[in-house]
Scaffold this motif. Structure first.
Motif, PDB file in Angstrom:
ATOM      1  N   VAL A 181       0.840  -1.201   0.000  1.00  0.00           N
ATOM      2  CA  VAL A 181       0.000   0.000   0.000  1.00  0.00           C
ATOM      3  C   VAL A 181       0.876   1.253   0.000  1.00  0.00           C
ATOM      4  CG1 VAL A 181      -1.648   1.350   1.359  1.00  0.00           C
ATOM      5  CG2 VAL A 181      -1.974  -1.118   1.115  1.00  0.00           C
ATOM      6  N   ASP A 182       1.914   1.252   0.821  1.00  0.00           N
ATOM      7  CA  ASP A 182       2.791   2.421   0.896  1.00  0.00           C
ATOM      8  C   ASP A 182       3.614   2.602  -0.378  1.00  0.00           C
ATOM      9  OD1 ASP A 182       1.872   3.213   3.336  1.00  0.00           O
ATOM     10  OD2 ASP A 182       3.592   2.490   4.487  1.00  0.00           O
ATOM     11  N   PHE A 183       4.069   1.505  -0.976  1.00  0.00           N
ATOM     12  CA  PHE A 183       4.815   1.637  -2.241  1.00  0.00           C
ATOM     13  C   PHE A 183       3.922   2.216  -3.337  1.00  0.00           C
ATOM     14  CE2 PHE A 183       7.734  -1.886  -0.612  1.00  0.00           C
ATOM     15  CZ  PHE A 183       8.778  -1.016  -0.355  1.00  0.00           C
ATOM     16  N   HIS A 276      -3.951 -29.149   3.048  1.00  0.00           N
ATOM     17  CA  HIS A 276      -4.445 -28.647   4.332  1.00  0.00           C
ATOM     18  C   HIS A 276      -5.836 -28.019   4.241  1.00  0.00           C
ATOM     19  CE1 HIS A 276      -0.239 -29.204   5.165  1.00  0.00           C
ATOM     20  NE2 HIS A 276      -0.283 -28.654   6.357  1.00  0.00           N
ATOM     21  N   LYS A 277      -6.316 -27.815   3.006  1.00  0.00           N
ATOM     22  CA  LYS A 277      -7.610 -27.161   2.792  1.00  0.00           C
ATOM     23  C   LYS A 277      -7.621 -25.741   3.352  1.00  0.00           C
ATOM     24  CE  LYS A 277      -8.806 -31.121   1.140  1.00  0.00           C
ATOM     25  NZ  LYS A 277      -8.689 -31.341  -0.333  1.00  0.00           N
ATOM     26  N   VAL A 278      -6.496 -25.046   3.224  1.00  0.00           N
ATOM     27  CA  VAL A 278      -6.412 -23.661   3.674  1.00  0.00           C
ATOM     28  C   VAL A 278      -5.781 -22.814   2.572  1.00  0.00           C
ATOM     29  CG1 VAL A 278      -6.276 -24.216   6.129  1.00  0.00           C
ATOM     30  CG2 VAL A 278      -4.177 -24.028   4.798  1.00  0.00           C
ATOM     31  N   VAL A 279      -6.149 -21.532   2.570  1.00  0.00           N
ATOM     32  CA  VAL A 279      -5.577 -20.564   1.633  1.00  0.00           C
ATOM     33  C   VAL A 279      -5.275 -19.288   2.413  1.00  0.00           C
ATOM     34  CG1 VAL A 279      -6.787 -21.491  -0.386  1.00  0.00           C
ATOM     35  CG2 VAL A 279      -7.864 -19.706   0.999  1.00  0.00           C
ATOM     36  N   PRO A 280      -4.446 -18.425   1.883  1.00  0.00           N
ATOM     37  CA  PRO A 280      -4.125 -17.182   2.598  1.00  0.00           C
ATOM     38  C   PRO A 280      -5.355 -16.303   2.827  1.00  0.00           C
ATOM     39  CG  PRO A 280      -2.524 -17.608   0.856  1.00  0.00           C
ATOM     40  CD  PRO A 280      -3.638 -18.594   0.655  1.00  0.00           C
ATOM     41  N   HIS A 281      -5.303 -15.553   3.925  1.00  0.00           N
ATOM     42  CA  HIS A 281      -6.359 -14.580   4.206  1.00  0.00           C
ATOM     43  C   HIS A 281      -6.359 -13.496   3.136  1.00  0.00           C
ATOM     44  CE1 HIS A 281      -7.484 -16.196   8.056  1.00  0.00           C
ATOM     45  NE2 HIS A 281      -6.286 -16.034   8.570  1.00  0.00           N
ATOM     46  N   GLN A 282      -7.526 -12.999   2.816  1.00  0.00           N
ATOM     47  CA  GLN A 282      -7.654 -11.878   1.898  1.00  0.00           C
ATOM     48  C   GLN A 282      -7.891 -10.612   2.718  1.00  0.00           C
ATOM     49  OE1 GLN A 282      -7.168 -12.231  -1.530  1.00  0.00           O
ATOM     50  NE2 GLN A 282      -6.509 -14.234  -0.765  1.00  0.00           N
ATOM     51  N   HIS A 283      -7.048  -9.620   2.534  1.00  0.00           N
ATOM     52  CA  HIS A 283      -7.176  -8.385   3.293  1.00  0.00           C
ATOM     53  C   HIS A 283      -8.146  -7.426   2.606  1.00  0.00           C
ATOM     54  CE1 HIS A 283      -3.903  -9.704   5.822  1.00  0.00           C
ATOM     55  NE2 HIS A 283      -3.145  -9.880   4.762  1.00  0.00           N
ATOM     56  N   TYR A 284      -8.753  -6.580   3.387  1.00  0.00           N
ATOM     57  CA  TYR A 284      -9.718  -5.619   2.854  1.00  0.00           C
ATOM     58  C   TYR A 284      -8.988  -4.429   2.231  1.00  0.00           C
ATOM     59  CZ  TYR A 284     -13.342  -8.192   5.332  1.00  0.00           C
ATOM     60  OH  TYR A 284     -14.199  -9.156   5.766  1.00  0.00           O
ATOM     61  N   PRO A 285      -9.564  -3.811   1.204  1.00  0.00           N
ATOM     62  CA  PRO A 285      -8.893  -2.701   0.522  1.00  0.00           C
ATOM     63  C   PRO A 285      -8.985  -1.364   1.255  1.00  0.00           C
ATOM     64  CG  PRO A 285     -11.005  -3.162  -0.512  1.00  0.00           C
ATOM     65  CD  PRO A 285     -10.800  -4.236   0.514  1.00  0.00           C
ATOM     66  N   LEU A 286      -9.713  -1.316   2.361  1.00  0.00           N
ATOM     67  CA  LEU A 286      -9.864  -0.062   3.096  1.00  0.00           C
ATOM     68  C   LEU A 286      -8.500   0.469   3.550  1.00  0.00           C
ATOM     69  CD1 LEU A 286     -11.701   2.048   4.553  1.00  0.00           C
ATOM     70  CD2 LEU A 286     -11.651   0.490   6.530  1.00  0.00           C
ATOM     71  N   ILE A 287      -8.261   1.760   3.319  1.00  0.00           N
ATOM     72  CA  ILE A 287      -6.999   2.390   3.748  1.00  0.00           C
ATOM     73  C   ILE A 287      -7.331   3.558   4.666  1.00  0.00           C
ATOM     74  CG2 ILE A 287      -4.973   3.695   2.975  1.00  0.00           C
ATOM     75  CD1 ILE A 287      -5.135   2.149   0.331  1.00  0.00           C
ATOM     76  N   ILE A 288      -6.768   3.553   5.846  1.00  0.00           N
ATOM     77  CA  ILE A 288      -6.947   4.652   6.807  1.00  0.00           C
ATOM     78  C   ILE A 288      -5.564   5.224   7.092  1.00  0.00           C
ATOM     79  CG2 ILE A 288      -7.671   5.282   9.137  1.00  0.00           C
ATOM     80  CD1 ILE A 288      -9.639   2.926   9.037  1.00  0.00           C
ATOM     81  N   ARG A 289      -5.376   6.487   6.806  1.00  0.00           N
ATOM     82  CA  ARG A 289      -4.086   7.142   7.035  1.00  0.00           C
ATOM     83  C   ARG A 289      -4.230   8.228   8.092  1.00  0.00           C
ATOM     84  NH1 ARG A 289       0.149   6.020   3.896  1.00  0.00           N
ATOM     85  NH2 ARG A 289      -0.201   4.765   2.017  1.00  0.00           N
TER      86      ARG A 289
END
Length: 289
Positions: A181-183, A276-289
């Motif tokens: 996000v910062d890049f 393992h029947k697992v996948v990475p978490h998906q992060h929300y696009p909300l940005i608070i600065r």
């Protein structure tokens, strides 16, 4: 990309995943700085030194440079980056792999029944990844190119060996997301990605399988060589669509399949999605600065 050989830093590369990744990058012609604390046999219970890794990188076709660095000491880390920039003038790839891993991590018991030193994994693992990235970022932003990789695993998304391990893996996944996000905010062509490596055929894991085959024997059919992730990282670095992946946590085996990378013997490592029947978490696009 430049005419100069790409310059990589692989932290925690005396042995294990870091060693394999560093050698793989060397096989693609990279100049690879190898960090760690092991300088001679006996410095660690397991075999491997930074010098042995550097020599293996050079034999593989790259240029290996060993730098003794304790990633718990910010002063030593700063000296490392000062040296790389003074000698090479740039940093193209940073692989954050250093971690404080103790045998007690996989022993039976709840977290309060194990030694408090296991919390070191949050310092030399999570915090050290932040520090190294903080030091690499200005150079990468200035040159308007670069890739920062966190080595992670599925323990980020399910219980695995206790909260210290889980916090480290989940933490580096989130570091990659927030750094991206910062890049982007800086309009810099720099990417940060976290890769879930599979079970690796390291001396540590092979010893665990040998010591308790009933518990860990199933891993024999799932393990990846430590070099596999290095080849995946190289493919990512050269992917024209790399920026579109920045901030993501990706499963190494799935990336390898996408890029047509196979492991020893031409085998394709399995994905955590299947085993393992697992996948990475998906992060929300909300940005608070």
């Amino acid at each position: 990309m430049t005419a100069q050989a790409p310059v990589a830093i692989v932290t925690g590369a005396s042995r294990g995943a870091g060693r394999g990744i560093a050698i793989a990058l060397g096989s693609h012609g990279c100049t690879v700085y190898v960090t760690g604390r092991s300088e001679k046999a006996g410095d660690h219970a397991l075999p491997g030194t930074i010098y042995a890794t550097a020599e293996a990188i050079t034999r593989a076709g790259g240029k290996g440079i060993a730098v003794r660095c304790d990633h718990a000491d910010d002063t030593q880390v700063q000296a490392l980056f000062d040296q790389v920039l003074a000698e090479q003038g740039r940093i193209d790839i940073l692989v954050n792999n250093a971690a404080a891993v103790y045998d007690e991590l996989s022993m039976p018991g709840n977290f309060w029944e194990k030694p408090l030193k296991l919390a070191d994994m949050i310092d030399v693992g999570l915090r050290s990844s932040y520090v190294a990235s903080w030091m690499a970022a200005p150079a990468m932003v200035k040159q308007n190119s670069g890739l920062i990789v966190m080595t992670s695993a599925s323990g980020a998304a399910h219980y695995s060996m206790g909260p210290a391990y889980g916090a480290h893996k989940a933490g580096v996944d989130k570091l990659a997301f927030d750094m991206a996000v910062d890049f982007r905010n800086a309009e810099a062509n720099v990417s940060a990605i976290s890769i879930w490596m599979g079970a690796l055929a390291t001396d540590r894991l092979l010893a665990m399988i040998e010591a308790d085959p009933e518990k860990y024997g199933y891993l024999r059919n799932q393990i990846e060589t430590p070099e596999y992730t290095g080849h995946v990282i190289w493919a990512l670095y050269n992917d024209p669509a790399l920026a579109e992946r920045s901030g993501q946590t990706l499963i190494g085996a799935e990336l390898g399949r996408e890029y047509g990378i196979t492991d020893e013997g031409g085998r394709q490592p399995p994905s955590y999605r299947d085993t393992h029947k697992v996948v990475p978490h998906q992060h929300y696009p909300l940005i608070i600065r």
